[in-house]
Design a protein around this motif. Sequence first.
Motif, PDB file in Angstrom:
ATOM      1  N   LEU A 159       0.829  -1.203   0.000  1.00 54.40           N
ATOM      2  CA  LEU A 159       0.000   0.000   0.000  1.00 54.40           C
ATOM      3  C   LEU A 159       0.864   1.254   0.000  1.00 54.40           C
ATOM      4  O   LEU A 159       0.605   2.196  -0.752  1.00 54.40           O
ATOM      5  N   GLU A 160       1.877   1.265   0.845  1.00 52.50           N
ATOM      6  CA  GLU A 160       2.755   2.435   0.942  1.00 52.50           C
ATOM      7  C   GLU A 160       3.494   2.665  -0.371  1.00 52.50           C
ATOM      8  O   GLU A 160       3.696   3.798  -0.780  1.00 52.50           O
ATOM      9  N   GLY A 161       3.867   1.569  -1.032  1.00 54.12           N
ATOM     10  CA  GLY A 161       4.573   1.682  -2.305  1.00 54.12           C
ATOM     11  C   GLY A 161       3.659   1.815  -3.500  1.00 54.12           C
ATOM     12  O   GLY A 161       4.105   1.827  -4.641  1.00 54.12           O
ATOM     13  N   ARG A 162       2.360   1.891  -3.243  1.00 49.19           N
ATOM     14  CA  ARG A 162       1.348   2.022  -4.295  1.00 49.19           C
ATOM     15  C   ARG A 162       1.423   0.876  -5.311  1.00 49.19           C
ATOM     16  O   ARG A 162       1.274   1.078  -6.513  1.00 49.19           O
ATOM     17  N   ALA A 163       1.665  -0.333  -4.804  1.00 45.67           N
ATOM     18  CA  ALA A 163       1.727  -1.519  -5.662  1.00 45.67           C
ATOM     19  C   ALA A 163       0.321  -1.930  -6.081  1.00 45.67           C
ATOM     20  O   ALA A 163      -0.640  -1.726  -5.341  1.00 45.67           O
ATOM     21  N   ALA A 164       0.231  -2.499  -7.244  1.00 42.14           N
ATOM     22  CA  ALA A 164      -1.055  -3.008  -7.726  1.00 42.14           C
ATOM     23  C   ALA A 164      -1.265  -4.451  -7.291  1.00 42.14           C
ATOM     24  O   ALA A 164      -2.399  -4.898  -7.157  1.00 42.14           O
ATOM     25  N   TYR A 165      -0.153  -5.174  -7.079  1.00 41.64           N
ATOM     26  CA  TYR A 165      -0.226  -6.594  -6.745  1.00 41.64           C
ATOM     27  C   TYR A 165       0.757  -6.963  -5.640  1.00 41.64           C
ATOM     28  O   TYR A 165       1.824  -6.369  -5.544  1.00 41.64           O
ATOM     29  N   VAL A 166       0.382  -7.980  -4.877  1.00 42.06           N
ATOM     30  CA  VAL A 166       1.302  -8.725  -4.033  1.00 42.06           C
ATOM     31  C   VAL A 166       1.247 -10.140  -4.584  1.00 42.06           C
ATOM     32  O   VAL A 166       0.162 -10.701  -4.767  1.00 42.06           O
ATOM     33  N   VAL A 167       2.412 -10.699  -4.892  1.00 45.81           N
ATOM     34  CA  VAL A 167       2.481 -12.035  -5.472  1.00 45.81           C
ATOM     35  C   VAL A 167       3.025 -12.977  -4.399  1.00 45.81           C
ATOM     36  O   VAL A 167       4.106 -12.743  -3.862  1.00 45.81           O
ATOM     37  N   THR A 168       2.262 -14.022  -4.090  1.00 44.64           N
ATOM     38  CA  THR A 168       2.653 -14.943  -3.032  1.00 44.64           C
ATOM     39  C   THR A 168       2.074 -16.332  -3.274  1.00 44.64           C
ATOM     40  O   THR A 168       1.023 -16.473  -3.889  1.00 44.64           O
ATOM     41  N   GLY A 169       2.774 -17.314  -2.756  1.00 44.03           N
ATOM     42  CA  GLY A 169       2.273 -18.672  -2.783  1.00 44.03           C
ATOM     43  C   GLY A 169       1.714 -19.090  -1.436  1.00 44.03           C
ATOM     44  O   GLY A 169       1.248 -20.208  -1.254  1.00 44.03           O
ATOM     45  N   ASP A 170       1.747 -18.194  -0.476  1.00 44.14           N
ATOM     46  CA  ASP A 170       1.270 -18.457   0.885  1.00 44.14           C
ATOM     47  C   ASP A 170      -0.264 -18.453   0.895  1.00 44.14           C
ATOM     48  O   ASP A 170      -0.896 -17.411   0.735  1.00 44.14           O
ATOM     49  N   GLN A 171      -0.841 -19.635   1.085  1.00 43.51           N
ATOM     50  CA  GLN A 171      -2.307 -19.768   1.044  1.00 43.51           C
ATOM     51  C   GLN A 171      -3.010 -18.855   2.052  1.00 43.51           C
ATOM     52  O   GLN A 171      -4.059 -18.287   1.751  1.00 43.51           O
ATOM     53  N   ARG A 172      -2.451 -18.705   3.233  1.00 40.96           N
ATOM     54  CA  ARG A 172      -3.095 -17.853   4.242  1.00 40.96           C
ATOM     55  C   ARG A 172      -3.057 -16.381   3.848  1.00 40.96           C
ATOM     56  O   ARG A 172      -3.965 -15.621   4.176  1.00 40.96           O
ATOM     57  N   PHE A 173      -2.011 -15.979   3.153  1.00 40.41           N
ATOM     58  CA  PHE A 173      -1.897 -14.588   2.727  1.00 40.41           C
ATOM     59  C   PHE A 173      -2.812 -14.308   1.538  1.00 40.41           C
ATOM     60  O   PHE A 173      -3.263 -13.191   1.323  1.00 40.41           O
ATOM     61  N   LEU A 174      -3.118 -15.319   0.769  1.00 45.79           N
ATOM     62  CA  LEU A 174      -3.977 -15.158  -0.408  1.00 45.79           C
ATOM     63  C   LEU A 174      -5.434 -14.889  -0.040  1.00 45.79           C
ATOM     64  O   LEU A 174      -6.202 -14.367  -0.844  1.00 45.79           O
ATOM     65  N   GLU A 175      -5.825 -15.250   1.163  1.00 44.14           N
ATOM     66  CA  GLU A 175      -7.237 -15.212   1.560  1.00 44.14           C
ATOM     67  C   GLU A 175      -7.937 -13.877   1.336  1.00 44.14           C
ATOM     68  O   GLU A 175      -9.036 -13.861   0.805  1.00 44.14           O
ATOM     69  N   PRO A 176      -7.375 -12.740   1.698  1.00 40.96           N
ATOM     70  CA  PRO A 176      -8.141 -11.504   1.439  1.00 40.96           C
ATOM     71  C   PRO A 176      -8.372 -11.229  -0.058  1.00 40.96           C
ATOM     72  O   PRO A 176      -9.316 -10.552  -0.412  1.00 40.96           O
ATOM     73  N   ARG A 177      -7.522 -11.762  -0.922  1.00 44.00           N
ATOM     74  CA  ARG A 177      -7.572 -11.595  -2.387  1.00 44.00           C
ATOM     75  C   ARG A 177      -7.359 -10.163  -2.862  1.00 44.00           C
ATOM     76  O   ARG A 177      -6.801  -9.926  -3.899  1.00 44.00           O
ATOM     77  N   GLU A 178      -7.836  -9.206  -2.105  1.00 45.39           N
ATOM     78  CA  GLU A 178      -7.694  -7.790  -2.478  1.00 45.39           C
ATOM     79  C   GLU A 178      -7.883  -6.950  -1.225  1.00 45.39           C
ATOM     80  O   GLU A 178      -8.677  -7.292  -0.359  1.00 45.39           O
TER      81      GLU A 178
END
Length: 85
Positions: free
Chosen positions: A48-67
């Motif tokens: 968010l601070e870096g104004r990124a459009a995406y976070v890319v991860t294979g961590d299933q728990r981190f994927l949960e919010p989706r956006e």
Amino acid sequence: NTSSSAPERNRSSGSRTSSFWRTWSRASSQVAGVCDDPDDDKYLAAALEGRAAYVVTGDQRFLEPREHEGVRIVKPRAFLEMLGS
């Protein structure tokens, strides 16, 4: 000679570093509790601070919010497919 001496450059770098950590701390606290794993909130805060459009991860728990606030959280394969299209 108009160039800065090494100690002056280090002081300047130190100021930028301190400013970065203050900003990071504020951003991290604003994202607390979004991800299932509290340790992942800091990565979302950095995105968010870096104004990124995406976070890319294979961590299933981190994927949960989706956006979150416009930052999409995607798997590496999905991201590569987006780049290829």
